[in-house]
Scaffold this motif. Structure first.
Motif, PDB file in Angstrom:
ATOM      1  N   HIS A 180       1.960  -0.913  -8.481  1.00  0.00           N
ATOM      2  CA  HIS A 180       0.665  -1.239  -7.890  1.00  0.00           C
ATOM      3  C   HIS A 180      -0.117  -2.211  -8.764  1.00  0.00           C
ATOM      4  O   HIS A 180      -1.245  -2.545  -8.447  1.00  0.00           O
ATOM      5  CB  HIS A 180      -0.154   0.032  -7.683  1.00  0.00           C
ATOM      6  CG  HIS A 180       0.406   0.897  -6.607  1.00  0.00           C
ATOM      7  ND1 HIS A 180       0.489   0.477  -5.305  1.00  0.00           N
ATOM      8  CD2 HIS A 180       0.921   2.138  -6.632  1.00  0.00           C
ATOM      9  CE1 HIS A 180       1.025   1.431  -4.572  1.00  0.00           C
ATOM     10  NE2 HIS A 180       1.309   2.446  -5.349  1.00  0.00           N
ATOM     11  N   PRO A 190       0.817  -1.220   0.000  1.00  0.00           N
ATOM     12  CA  PRO A 190       0.000   0.000   0.000  1.00  0.00           C
ATOM     13  C   PRO A 190       0.851   1.271   0.000  1.00  0.00           C
ATOM     14  O   PRO A 190       2.056   1.223   0.243  1.00  0.00           O
ATOM     15  CB  PRO A 190      -0.794  -0.117   1.303  1.00  0.00           C
ATOM     16  CG  PRO A 190      -0.039  -1.081   2.146  1.00  0.00           C
ATOM     17  CD  PRO A 190       0.640  -2.023   1.198  1.00  0.00           C
ATOM     18  N   ASN A 191       0.209   2.372  -0.300  1.00  0.00           N
ATOM     19  CA  ASN A 191       0.902   3.658  -0.318  1.00  0.00           C
ATOM     20  C   ASN A 191       1.583   3.916   1.024  1.00  0.00           C
ATOM     21  O   ASN A 191       0.989   3.734   2.078  1.00  0.00           O
ATOM     22  CB  ASN A 191      -0.089   4.804  -0.560  1.00  0.00           C
ATOM     23  CG  ASN A 191      -0.653   4.806  -1.963  1.00  0.00           C
ATOM     24  OD1 ASN A 191      -1.813   5.098  -2.164  1.00  0.00           O
ATOM     25  ND2 ASN A 191       0.173   4.469  -2.934  1.00  0.00           N
ATOM     26  N   GLY A 192       2.824   4.344   0.946  1.00  0.00           N
ATOM     27  CA  GLY A 192       3.527   4.742   2.163  1.00  0.00           C
ATOM     28  C   GLY A 192       4.173   3.588   2.898  1.00  0.00           C
ATOM     29  O   GLY A 192       4.714   3.769   3.977  1.00  0.00           O
ATOM     30  N   ALA A 240      19.667   1.316  -4.252  1.00  0.00           N
ATOM     31  CA  ALA A 240      20.526   2.104  -5.129  1.00  0.00           C
ATOM     32  C   ALA A 240      21.724   2.670  -4.379  1.00  0.00           C
ATOM     33  O   ALA A 240      22.680   3.123  -4.994  1.00  0.00           O
ATOM     34  CB  ALA A 240      19.724   3.251  -5.754  1.00  0.00           C
ATOM     35  N   SER A 281       9.393   3.020  -2.359  1.00  0.00           N
ATOM     36  CA  SER A 281      10.380   3.963  -2.883  1.00  0.00           C
ATOM     37  C   SER A 281      11.595   4.029  -1.969  1.00  0.00           C
ATOM     38  O   SER A 281      12.732   4.123  -2.437  1.00  0.00           O
ATOM     39  CB  SER A 281       9.754   5.352  -3.016  1.00  0.00           C
ATOM     40  OG  SER A 281       8.593   5.297  -3.799  1.00  0.00           O
ATOM     41  N   SER A 282      11.354   3.970  -0.670  1.00  0.00           N
ATOM     42  CA  SER A 282      12.474   4.014   0.261  1.00  0.00           C
ATOM     43  C   SER A 282      13.385   2.807   0.056  1.00  0.00           C
ATOM     44  O   SER A 282      14.611   2.938   0.073  1.00  0.00           O
ATOM     45  CB  SER A 282      11.951   4.036   1.696  1.00  0.00           C
ATOM     46  OG  SER A 282      11.028   5.084   1.867  1.00  0.00           O
ATOM     47  N   HIS A 300       9.940   8.345  -8.889  1.00  0.00           N
ATOM     48  CA  HIS A 300       8.605   8.822  -9.243  1.00  0.00           C
ATOM     49  C   HIS A 300       8.697   9.980 -10.232  1.00  0.00           C
ATOM     50  O   HIS A 300       7.877  10.126 -11.119  1.00  0.00           O
ATOM     51  CB  HIS A 300       7.862   9.290  -7.995  1.00  0.00           C
ATOM     52  CG  HIS A 300       7.290   8.181  -7.184  1.00  0.00           C
ATOM     53  ND1 HIS A 300       6.327   7.355  -7.664  1.00  0.00           N
ATOM     54  CD2 HIS A 300       7.546   7.765  -5.922  1.00  0.00           C
ATOM     55  CE1 HIS A 300       6.002   6.467  -6.730  1.00  0.00           C
ATOM     56  NE2 HIS A 300       6.742   6.690  -5.662  1.00  0.00           N
ATOM     57  N   GLY A 354      15.536   3.288  -2.943  1.00  0.00           N
ATOM     58  CA  GLY A 354      16.630   4.213  -2.630  1.00  0.00           C
ATOM     59  C   GLY A 354      17.755   3.496  -1.888  1.00  0.00           C
ATOM     60  O   GLY A 354      18.940   3.728  -2.148  1.00  0.00           O
ATOM     61  N   ILE A 355      17.387   2.617  -0.985  1.00  0.00           N
ATOM     62  CA  ILE A 355      18.401   1.880  -0.227  1.00  0.00           C
ATOM     63  C   ILE A 355      19.168   0.943  -1.152  1.00  0.00           C
ATOM     64  O   ILE A 355      20.399   0.850  -1.093  1.00  0.00           O
ATOM     65  CB  ILE A 355      17.742   1.095   0.915  1.00  0.00           C
ATOM     66  CG1 ILE A 355      17.251   2.069   1.992  1.00  0.00           C
ATOM     67  CG2 ILE A 355      18.708   0.089   1.516  1.00  0.00           C
ATOM     68  CD1 ILE A 355      16.417   1.418   3.062  1.00  0.00           C
ATOM     69  N   TYR A 391      18.414   3.991 -12.250  1.00  0.00           N
ATOM     70  CA  TYR A 391      17.402   4.270 -11.237  1.00  0.00           C
ATOM     71  C   TYR A 391      16.372   5.209 -11.836  1.00  0.00           C
ATOM     72  O   TYR A 391      16.719   6.220 -12.438  1.00  0.00           O
ATOM     73  CB  TYR A 391      18.076   4.903 -10.019  1.00  0.00           C
ATOM     74  CG  TYR A 391      17.129   5.431  -8.980  1.00  0.00           C
ATOM     75  CD1 TYR A 391      16.546   4.576  -8.053  1.00  0.00           C
ATOM     76  CD2 TYR A 391      16.825   6.777  -8.920  1.00  0.00           C
ATOM     77  CE1 TYR A 391      15.677   5.058  -7.100  1.00  0.00           C
ATOM     78  CE2 TYR A 391      15.960   7.274  -7.968  1.00  0.00           C
ATOM     79  CZ  TYR A 391      15.386   6.405  -7.059  1.00  0.00           C
ATOM     80  OH  TYR A 391      14.528   6.890  -6.112  1.00  0.00           O
ATOM     81  N   LEU A 392      15.105   4.854 -11.692  1.00  0.00           N
ATOM     82  CA  LEU A 392      14.042   5.723 -12.179  1.00  0.00           C
ATOM     83  C   LEU A 392      13.051   5.929 -11.042  1.00  0.00           C
ATOM     84  O   LEU A 392      12.402   4.977 -10.608  1.00  0.00           O
ATOM     85  CB  LEU A 392      13.333   5.068 -13.374  1.00  0.00           C
ATOM     86  CG  LEU A 392      12.112   5.806 -13.902  1.00  0.00           C
ATOM     87  CD1 LEU A 392      12.502   7.123 -14.534  1.00  0.00           C
ATOM     88  CD2 LEU A 392      11.357   4.955 -14.898  1.00  0.00           C
ATOM     89  N   GLU A 402       7.286   2.582 -10.160  1.00  0.00           N
ATOM     90  CA  GLU A 402       6.092   2.711 -10.975  1.00  0.00           C
ATOM     91  C   GLU A 402       6.406   3.229 -12.371  1.00  0.00           C
ATOM     92  O   GLU A 402       5.980   4.307 -12.762  1.00  0.00           O
ATOM     93  CB  GLU A 402       5.094   3.647 -10.305  1.00  0.00           C
ATOM     94  CG  GLU A 402       4.717   3.123  -8.922  1.00  0.00           C
ATOM     95  CD  GLU A 402       3.537   3.859  -8.342  1.00  0.00           C
ATOM     96  OE1 GLU A 402       2.534   3.970  -9.066  1.00  0.00           O
ATOM     97  OE2 GLU A 402       3.632   4.311  -7.202  1.00  0.00           O
ATOM     98  N   LEU A 404      21.382   5.256  -2.423  1.00  0.00           N
ATOM     99  CA  LEU A 404      21.158   6.689  -2.241  1.00  0.00           C
ATOM    100  C   LEU A 404      20.905   7.015  -0.779  1.00  0.00           C
ATOM    101  O   LEU A 404      21.157   8.126  -0.333  1.00  0.00           O
ATOM    102  CB  LEU A 404      19.962   7.136  -3.089  1.00  0.00           C
ATOM    103  CG  LEU A 404      20.216   7.091  -4.587  1.00  0.00           C
ATOM    104  CD1 LEU A 404      18.933   7.309  -5.359  1.00  0.00           C
ATOM    105  CD2 LEU A 404      21.243   8.147  -4.961  1.00  0.00           C
ATOM    106  N   ALA A 405      20.387   6.059  -0.045  1.00  0.00           N
ATOM    107  CA  ALA A 405      20.183   6.257   1.387  1.00  0.00           C
ATOM    108  C   ALA A 405      20.634   4.988   2.093  1.00  0.00           C
ATOM    109  O   ALA A 405      20.439   3.888   1.582  1.00  0.00           O
ATOM    110  CB  ALA A 405      18.705   6.529   1.670  1.00  0.00           C
TER     111      ALA A 405
END
Ligand code: HEM
Ligand SMILES: Nc1ncnc2c1ncn2[C@@H]1O[C@H](COP(=O)(O)OP(=O)(O)OP(=O)(O)O)[C@@H](O)[C@H]1O
Ligand SMILES: Nc1ncnc2c1ncn2[C@@H]1O[C@H](COP(=O)(O)OP(=O)(O)OP(=O)(O)O)[C@@H](O)[C@H]1O
Ligand SMILES: [Mg+2]
Ligand SMILES: [Mg+2]
Lengths: 248, 231, 221, 221, 231
Positions: B194, B47-49, B60, B53-54, B84, B57-58, B81-82, B162, B62-63
């Motif tokens: 989704h 689900p959203n949130g 990749a 995406s996080s 949103h 990022g990990i 990396y693509l 997405e 990036l974080a």
């Protein structure tokens, strides 16, 4: 060392044990230093009683430099070892260092008014100390400019390391450019060139300043740790699910 | 505390071990792990949130993850990396955009680079748009350019958030084809989506399975806001 | 090297196409001096006296103006993530960005400076040394600026914070820059401040890319 | 009226939360004067002489700095479309935006001015008239600015264009603003320039919202 | 040349008459017309770049059509418009955002306004996010807030550009419900989408049917870049 202190509980314990000694040393050093400075040591043959400003000015100048160097050092350590203790110490020390810098600037300006006849000149020493002051401000502002506290810590630590180039400039500016300001006479190659009657109070005051700084530093770090604990417990307790959000 | 940035591993696969993610003081997920072999696609759903995406990022790098580690396959080349967003410059034309990113990320050989760009333009029907500055593009056209950039890069690992957003039917089919081609050539992809039914043969990672059951915040007995193992 | 050139060319091209930064900087520079001469209703003696300081302060402020955009657009639209993931050393990326920034803001500034110097009645030696000091000084400003811009990415008060961070490091450049020009105008030897400016430049070239790259790595989201 | 208040409050709140604009403007203002005193190495007599012009030029430049953001964020993120589609008269929206902009940039500037005047050794009458002239002048600058900001929305060289458009309209304000202060310092009657500033303000209040609203309607994509 | 901005018509319906759209000198479509009665939903479909978003802008009155006219229903109240972007302020919290737009667009009565906001928050499960600044939101969470803004406004006509972008299953269902409720209350909606099968009972407008066959540029015999009838 860093891993020995890596446990907050242990750090708190050691800090608590150190604290009374620091306070005692601070009181003793500054008390005796002031006694020697104001009563025992003679007035300068050129400058008269205004020379006594020195006993505040010089130790606070030393502290301003030393505290910044400490911040740069612990910042580097924190970045290399990825341990937050360095960030914590750096952030706790910064306001204290800023205070010393302000004292140095103000007493210097007062002294300048009596001995050079002007509050301020744009010479290398004075300018570089002013830059130090701005660097302290920038360090503190940058550290608290991010919602993510960790990101703020790392950015500020980098800035502290970059700004370290200013420290040798302050120290050696009097030698590299001829200025109005006094060249080094205590901390220099080839021994001190200052009369013992002036040296004694100077050293005592400096010791007092160091102890005072350490005491405040331990206090501030402890308060920060305690604050984190409270925040963590409050958040963990108060929130079920997504819950509320706290900007830090 | 060890370095949590992705390391290049010894095996020819992407390995995520026991990853935890904290955002805004909230534990999103913990203990998440998977392995992706060459020619594999991993779909991230939830689900959203929840933290798709996080996680991308990990992966990749990036974080950093709050705990756990990421091991990249040997000879990944780069990571594509693509997110949103499309990451296009409003004033650069479509052709300039692709050429620039191919020069930064694509094959070193100019000839191969030109060909990669041409293939990407053709795959996503970008030919007629080549001379248009990106700010004139419609939403779907922008997405096509961003996908074209990924395709023209020489990366073996694609991380996509997405990717089919705003694409029309033809665009979505073009993306499926591009992904299939990438996979067939031994590439790997992690795709947050989704609509997980769109791709067959792909593994599905339901992030909700690893969701933090209770919010965990900075552990008061360690220093940082970290979770899991600590020195 | 191809990558460096590609980065530089892309940035410079887009920047000139947008035109804004270059023209804001030069416009600001010309405008300020124009407004000053307007405010003093053409008191030429006064203007000549303040000329070196005026030009250098304005140049410094103008250089500061465009700083916050150095990495911000890339940060916000996601291009920075792409650059971080590329195989180009981040230090090289920073250098390319700095070079592009200087070409599009510093260089035009220097091109505009002689016109102002003439308007402000500066003599030949002063003019030559003004250009020289700007040539040595403005790249340093840009390089120092990259550090500030990288450190404040994503910060709550980005714009001001940059100023606060870079200002202390700008002050020496300003002092020696003005020093070069006033020394030249007064017919004195300007080699010491010139060497200082050169030294700053070398130091910044060596240190700034390292520091900025480290800061950018921290900044990625 | 609720809508006007909601607009004003939302803008002011977000602006203070971001903090950037206010601090950029005030920071720029203080910084410039600080840099000037640095560049002239504390030549106090000179500084006192250029004080009125210095403060007014800097205030004007500072006010111009934040102008391009007046409608830009709303334009880019789509909020402007929403506002255009709402039933609030667009003129009212412009007025609310202008008021919010002035509260967050003009007012802090005026608050900072006395400190500078003291540093620059301005006398009491000069200081009082400086504040008065800024109080009358800066809202006019903001209102004129809204026209420029609205006209250049979506233009390729927004930032510079604004400066170019508003500058000619700013010059009279600058001249009379400096006129008020110098007259007061020299102990002369300042009522004429004061009345001129007041007249400009009334004119801008009447005309600027109309012009800006018309420009905004054109700007929607 | 007559004013092409939407006028408020006499009938209780949205009428688009013979609309043409030119962007960047290219004729996207011409002769497009439709009528939408209360309780009706019109889905705009077509490939990327055909002009769906452009048509929505014309209907909203944000851009004038190159030819033709738009007639809004009587007593529309306001128009709610949701573009590809979310239009959120990064620093405003979710609650502040909804409250602000409700004050600008929503019901005049504070009590009704509060209730409208609450309903919107509930419909899109925004409660837990209320205190978060928008920049912390995930893509889907942002879209929910934007949809909540539309719902909390008192508009009778909704114009939406791919509203379900980035929404998870629950979010998409919430949107369908919200739209159904809006329609049931006599509202109207024009929705651009690439998944036209998702909504039953809606009319579908295939824009490609009106696409400009050949690119037509400014008519040299009139002044403006206009197409079709001209005074
Ligand atoms: C605002 C003005 C001033 C500033 C910022 C300033 C700054 C400093 C600093 C940073 C130091 C430490 C240097 C070191 O450790 O080598 C120092 C030392 C000293 N300052 Fe100042 N100073 C100022 C004004 C003055 C004035 C007016 C005098 C006396 C005429 C003075 C006399 C000294 C002396 C005697 C030392 C000790 C030098 C040594 O023994 O190493 N300072 N000052
Ligand atoms: N910078 C941030 N600070 C604090 N919290 C954040 C930040 N960014 C994201 N979050 C929170 O982290 C959570 C995960 O966000 P993320 O973008 O990874 O979700 P997602 O699974 O990709 O969702 P979506 O399907 O909507 O794209 C969200 O609840 C969001 O509110
Ligand atoms: N400002 C502009 N100037 C010139 N051309 C434009 C501009 N904006 C859009 N276009 C062009 O107009 C066409 C229609 O764009 P529009 O955004 O309406 O398409 P769309 O049907 O919404 O597509 P999508 O499904 O990708 O959202 C596109 O081909 C685009 O390139
Ligand atoms: Mg996401
Ligand atoms: Mg569209």
């Amino acid at each position: 060392m860093i891993h020995f202190l890596a446990n907050p509980a242990r750090f708190m314990r050691i800090g608590a044990r150190l604290l009374p000694w620091c306070w005692a040393l601070a009181a003793l050093g500054m008390g005796a230093g002031l006694w020697f400075a104001l009563v025992v040591s003679p007035a300068d043959y050129q400058q008269g009683d205004s020379v006594r400003i020195m006993y505040i000015h010089v130790p606070s100048a030393w502290m301003a430099l030393a505290v910044y160097s400490l911040i740069a050092l612990v910042s580097a350590m924190a970045l290399v070892w990825k341990h937050p203790l360095g960030f914590l110490i750096g952030r706790a020390a910064a306001p204290l260092g800023t205070g010393f810098t302000v004292i140095c600037l103000v007493t210097g300006a007062l002294w300048g008014q009596t001995s050079w006849g002007t509050w301020w000149v744009w010479d290398a020493r004075l300018t570089s100390v002013l830059i130090l002051f701005f660097l302290y401000l920038g360090y503190m502002a940058l550290g608290s400019a991010f919602d993510d506290a960790d990101r703020g810590n790392r950015a500020a630590a980098l800035l502290a390391m970059v700004g370290f180039v200013n420290i040798p400039i302050i120290k050696f500016s009097v030698d590299w450019w001829s200025t109005l300001h006094q060249p080094a006479s205590v901390l220099r190659m080839g021994g001190s060139a200052i009369h013992p009657s002036m040296l004694t109070p100077l050293v005592l005051m400096a010791l007092g300043f160091v102890a005072y700084f350490l005491a405040l530093l331990v206090l501030r770090v402890r308060a920060e740790i305690a604050g984190r604990k409270v925040a963590a417990l409050m958040m963990a307790g108060a929130m079920g699910g997504a819950g509320e959000f706290h900007d830090n | 505390m060890t370095d949590h940035r992705p390391s290049v591993g010894r095996a020819d696969r992407l390995i995520a071990r026991d990853i935890a993610c904290i955002r805004g003081g909230r534990l999103l997920f913990a203990g998440l792990g998977f392995t992706l072999a060459p020619g594999g696609v991993m779909l991230l759903t939830g689900p959203n949130g929840i933290g798709k995406s996080s996680l991308l990022g990990i992966l990749a790098g990036l974080a950093p993850p709050a705990a756990g580690s990421v091991e990249l396959p040997t000879d990944t080349g780069r990571i594509a990396y693509l997110g949103h967003g499309d990451g296009l410059k409003p004033l650069a034309t479509v052709a300039e955009t692709l050429a620039f990113w191919a020069a930064v990320n694509g094959p070193g050989d100019p000839q191969a680079r030109r060909q990669a760009i041409e293939e990407a333009m053709e795959a996503f029907a970008l030919g007629p748009l080549a001379a248009l500055p990106c700010r004139y593009l419609s939403a779907g056209q922008r997405r096509r350019v961003a996908l074209g950039r990924v395709m023209a890069g020489a990366a073996r690992l694609w991380l996509m958030d997405e990717p089919a957003t705003a694409l029309d039917g033809a665009g979505a089919r073009a993306f499926d084809q591009a992904l299939a081609g990438h996979i067939a050539a031994g590439g790997m992809a992690v795709v947050a989506t989704h609509a997980p039914n769109a791709l067959d043969g792909a593994e599905i990672l339901e992030i909700a399975r690893f969701a933090g059951t209770a919010p965990r915040f900075a552990d008061p007995d360690t220093w940082g806001p970290s979770v899991g193992q600590d020195p | 090297m191809t990558a460096f050139c590609a980065l530089l060319a892309f940035d410079v091209r887009l920047s000139f196409r947008r035109g804004a930064d270059t023209m804001v900087v030069v416009g600001f520079f010309l405008l300020t001096v124009f407004l000053f001469s307007l405010a003093f209703r053409g008191d030429t003696a006064l203007l000549a006296r303040i000329a070196p300081g005026l030009v250098w302060v304005t140049a410094l402020l103008a250089a500061m103006l465009a700083l916050d955009r150095l990495f911000l657009a890339d940060f916000e639209d996601g291009s920075l993530d792409q650059l971080l993931l590329s195989e180009i050393p981040l230090e090289l990326v920073v250098l390319a960005k700095a070079a592009a920034h200087w070409i599009t803001t510093g260089l035009p500034l220097i091109a505009a400076a002689p016109a102002l110097a003439l308007v402000l009645n500066m003599n030949g030696a002063g003019l030559a040394h003004l250009v020289l000091s700007l040539l040595l000084g403005t790249p340093t400003l840009t390089l120092i600026g990259t550090i500030g811009a990288a450190l404040t990415l994503g910060a709550r008060r980005g714009g001001v914070l940059i100023s606060l961070l870079v200002l202390p490091l700008y002050i020496p450049v300003l002092i020696f820059g003005v020093g070069v020009v006033t020394a030249a105008i007064d017919g004195m030897d300007a080699s010491v401040p010139i060497m200082a400016l050169g030294g700053f430049l070398l130091g910044a070239l060596a240190l700034a890319p390292l520091a900025s790259a480290a800061a950018l790595r921290q900044a990625a989201r």
